[in-house]
Scaffold this active site. Sequence first.
Site, PDB file in Angstrom:
ATOM      1  N   ASP A  69      43.994  43.997  32.750  1.00 37.99           N
ATOM      2  CA  ASP A  69      42.965  43.023  32.427  1.00 37.99           C
ATOM      3  C   ASP A  69      41.816  43.785  31.764  1.00 37.99           C
ATOM      4  O   ASP A  69      41.591  44.965  32.026  1.00 37.99           O
ATOM      5  CB  ASP A  69      42.497  42.359  33.734  1.00 37.99           C
ATOM      6  CG  ASP A  69      41.578  41.188  33.520  1.00 37.99           C
ATOM      7  OD1 ASP A  69      41.015  41.060  32.415  1.00 37.99           O
ATOM      8  OD2 ASP A  69      41.417  40.397  34.455  1.00 37.99           O
ATOM      9  N   GLY A 103      38.776  43.455  32.315  1.00 40.93           N
ATOM     10  CA  GLY A 103      37.644  43.617  33.218  1.00 40.93           C
ATOM     11  C   GLY A 103      36.573  42.576  32.985  1.00 40.93           C
ATOM     12  O   GLY A 103      35.594  42.506  33.725  1.00 40.93           O
ATOM     13  N   GLY A 104      36.730  41.751  31.943  1.00 39.36           N
ATOM     14  CA  GLY A 104      35.729  40.743  31.626  1.00 39.36           C
ATOM     15  C   GLY A 104      35.467  39.776  32.760  1.00 39.36           C
ATOM     16  O   GLY A 104      34.315  39.466  33.081  1.00 39.36           O
ATOM     17  N   ASP A 151      36.588  39.602  26.583  1.00 40.03           N
ATOM     18  CA  ASP A 151      36.241  38.239  26.182  1.00 40.03           C
ATOM     19  C   ASP A 151      35.114  37.721  27.062  1.00 40.03           C
ATOM     20  O   ASP A 151      34.737  38.350  28.050  1.00 40.03           O
ATOM     21  CB  ASP A 151      37.455  37.310  26.273  1.00 40.03           C
ATOM     22  CG  ASP A 151      37.965  37.163  27.708  1.00 40.03           C
ATOM     23  OD1 ASP A 151      37.870  38.143  28.474  1.00 40.03           O
ATOM     24  OD2 ASP A 151      38.442  36.082  28.070  1.00 40.03           O
ATOM     25  N   GLN A 207      39.887  31.195  24.219  1.00 35.65           N
ATOM     26  CA  GLN A 207      38.835  30.595  25.036  1.00 35.65           C
ATOM     27  C   GLN A 207      38.496  29.207  24.471  1.00 35.65           C
ATOM     28  O   GLN A 207      39.297  28.621  23.762  1.00 35.65           O
ATOM     29  CB  GLN A 207      37.621  31.520  25.102  1.00 35.65           C
ATOM     30  CG  GLN A 207      37.826  32.758  25.961  1.00 35.65           C
ATOM     31  CD  GLN A 207      37.981  32.447  27.451  1.00 35.65           C
ATOM     32  OE1 GLN A 207      37.736  31.340  27.917  1.00 35.65           O
ATOM     33  NE2 GLN A 207      38.416  33.449  28.200  1.00 35.65           N
ATOM     34  N   GLY A 257      40.426  31.158  30.479  1.00 36.67           N
ATOM     35  CA  GLY A 257      39.550  30.067  30.863  1.00 36.67           C
ATOM     36  C   GLY A 257      40.219  28.967  31.660  1.00 36.67           C
ATOM     37  O   GLY A 257      39.699  27.850  31.747  1.00 36.67           O
ATOM     38  N   ASP A 264      50.320  36.065  36.406  1.00 35.57           N
ATOM     39  CA  ASP A 264      50.065  36.952  37.539  1.00 35.57           C
ATOM     40  C   ASP A 264      49.131  36.272  38.520  1.00 35.57           C
ATOM     41  O   ASP A 264      48.444  35.306  38.158  1.00 35.57           O
ATOM     42  CB  ASP A 264      49.408  38.250  37.062  1.00 35.57           C
ATOM     43  CG  ASP A 264      47.949  38.022  36.670  1.00 35.57           C
ATOM     44  OD1 ASP A 264      47.063  38.202  37.520  1.00 35.57           O
ATOM     45  OD2 ASP A 264      47.696  37.614  35.515  1.00 35.57           O
ATOM     46  N   CYS A 304      67.320  35.407  51.729  1.00 39.06           N
ATOM     47  CA  CYS A 304      66.362  36.344  51.130  1.00 39.06           C
ATOM     48  C   CYS A 304      66.812  37.777  51.401  1.00 39.06           C
ATOM     49  O   CYS A 304      67.296  38.094  52.489  1.00 39.06           O
ATOM     50  CB  CYS A 304      64.956  36.111  51.686  1.00 39.06           C
ATOM     51  SG  CYS A 304      63.705  37.230  51.005  1.00 39.06           S
ATOM     52  N   CYS A 362      64.863  40.558  51.288  1.00 40.15           N
ATOM     53  CA  CYS A 362      63.792  41.494  51.668  1.00 40.15           C
ATOM     54  C   CYS A 362      64.078  42.108  53.036  1.00 40.15           C
ATOM     55  O   CYS A 362      64.928  41.632  53.797  1.00 40.15           O
ATOM     56  CB  CYS A 362      62.439  40.785  51.665  1.00 40.15           C
ATOM     57  SG  CYS A 362      62.131  39.752  53.117  1.00 40.15           S
ATOM     58  N   CYS A 394      63.610  39.717  56.137  1.00 41.75           N
ATOM     59  CA  CYS A 394      64.642  38.695  56.328  1.00 41.75           C
ATOM     60  C   CYS A 394      66.000  39.284  56.696  1.00 41.75           C
ATOM     61  O   CYS A 394      66.805  38.627  57.356  1.00 41.75           O
ATOM     62  CB  CYS A 394      64.774  37.843  55.074  1.00 41.75           C
ATOM     63  SG  CYS A 394      63.365  36.740  54.800  1.00 41.75           S
ATOM     64  N   HIS A 396      58.251  40.449  51.379  1.00 43.89           N
ATOM     65  CA  HIS A 396      58.943  39.147  51.368  1.00 43.89           C
ATOM     66  C   HIS A 396      58.414  38.244  50.257  1.00 43.89           C
ATOM     67  O   HIS A 396      59.197  37.673  49.485  1.00 43.89           O
ATOM     68  CB  HIS A 396      58.801  38.428  52.708  1.00 43.89           C
ATOM     69  CG  HIS A 396      59.268  37.003  52.637  1.00 43.89           C
ATOM     70  ND1 HIS A 396      60.600  36.642  52.673  1.00 43.89           N
ATOM     71  CD2 HIS A 396      58.572  35.849  52.448  1.00 43.89           C
ATOM     72  CE1 HIS A 396      60.703  35.334  52.528  1.00 43.89           C
ATOM     73  NE2 HIS A 396      59.498  34.828  52.387  1.00 43.89           N
TER      74      HIS A 396
END
Length: 374
Positions: free
Chosen positions: A94, A96-97, A148, A194, A221, A271, A309, A311, A314, A340
């Site tokens: 990112d 950092g904005g 941005d 934006q 945004g 994300d 699952c 993981c 599980c 998980h």
Amino acid sequence: MVEKIFTCTLQDRDTKARLGYIDLPHGRVETPTFMPVGTNGTVKGIYHDKVAQIGYKLILANTYHLYLRPGMEVIGQFGGLHRFSNWDGNILTDSGGFQVFSLSGLRKIRDAGVTFQSHIDGSRHVFTPEKVVDVQGIIGSDIAMCLDVCTPPGISHRQAEEAWRVTKLWAERSLEERRRLGESFRGNLFCIVQGNFYEDLRKESALVLSDMDFPGIAIGGLSVGESKEQFADMLSYTAQYVTPDKPRYVMGIGSPDYIFECVANGIDLFDCVLATRMARNGGLFTDDGVIAMKKACHKFDEGPIQEGCTCTACTKYSRAYMHHLVKCNEMLGGMLATEHNLTYLYNLLERIRASIREGRFSQFKKEYLARFYG
């Protein structure tokens, strides 16, 4: 001419959902895909090796936080974040904005850049669009984001127009800095659409940035406090004006309903901290919704969190044991829960991609969401 990094392999016949892949410096990434968040160069509560074993090939880190601590001298000494954090996959950073505008106690935006105050020690710093590109070059980002101007819902059209003007100016300067750095900048620089919640500004921003020499585009945004209906409407409206020839990214999306909304609108990357943050508080994904492991109903339950699952929690432990760990605030509980949730989301995206491939995405979306939120 911008380098093409995205290939669409299949377009859904009923929606804008699509399959594809992005070629990045540390390997190919199948899309659509979810990226775990590793703000400080680590995905909280889980080893990088385990993140890779689950199947993730792209994680997110944050320029603002890494710039402040440990700092670019440290990361630069290691030749970048990949070696520093022992992660062999791709990293998106990112700009950092968002952190500058949400965490900083003091900030002042000018055309030149933004002056802000560290949330750690109160020290003052300046981010220019050029500096943010330079910092992400030191980090070694495989995907770097332009600086941005982030805006909250409810501002006037005039304020939103000014924020878009500065965002456009910064995008142009970021691109120029990327060109100046040449081959020393190994990553791909993405711009950010934006325009707040004004259709005319959104359309202009999407069209202008689509024509610029960026290999990928984020739709910014959104998911900033607006209603779910506002999110869906503005995402759909904006996405139609973003070129389909480049990968599209929406930030801060991690719940199944928002994930499906993004995929249905042709979004390739998203994300969110939700999966890992929720896990540390005992909230776990299942096909029947999020369950709270602190609840007494799990105290004697010998079954897994989610049937099928793969993981560690599980396959090796019961809900009863997970309930015990969470109630005792044991570190292992948060670690197992994190693994998980990330495994669950990775598998969910595999199921989504399979549904697109088999021409049943709309049906899968309807049935999955009815069960999850039912």
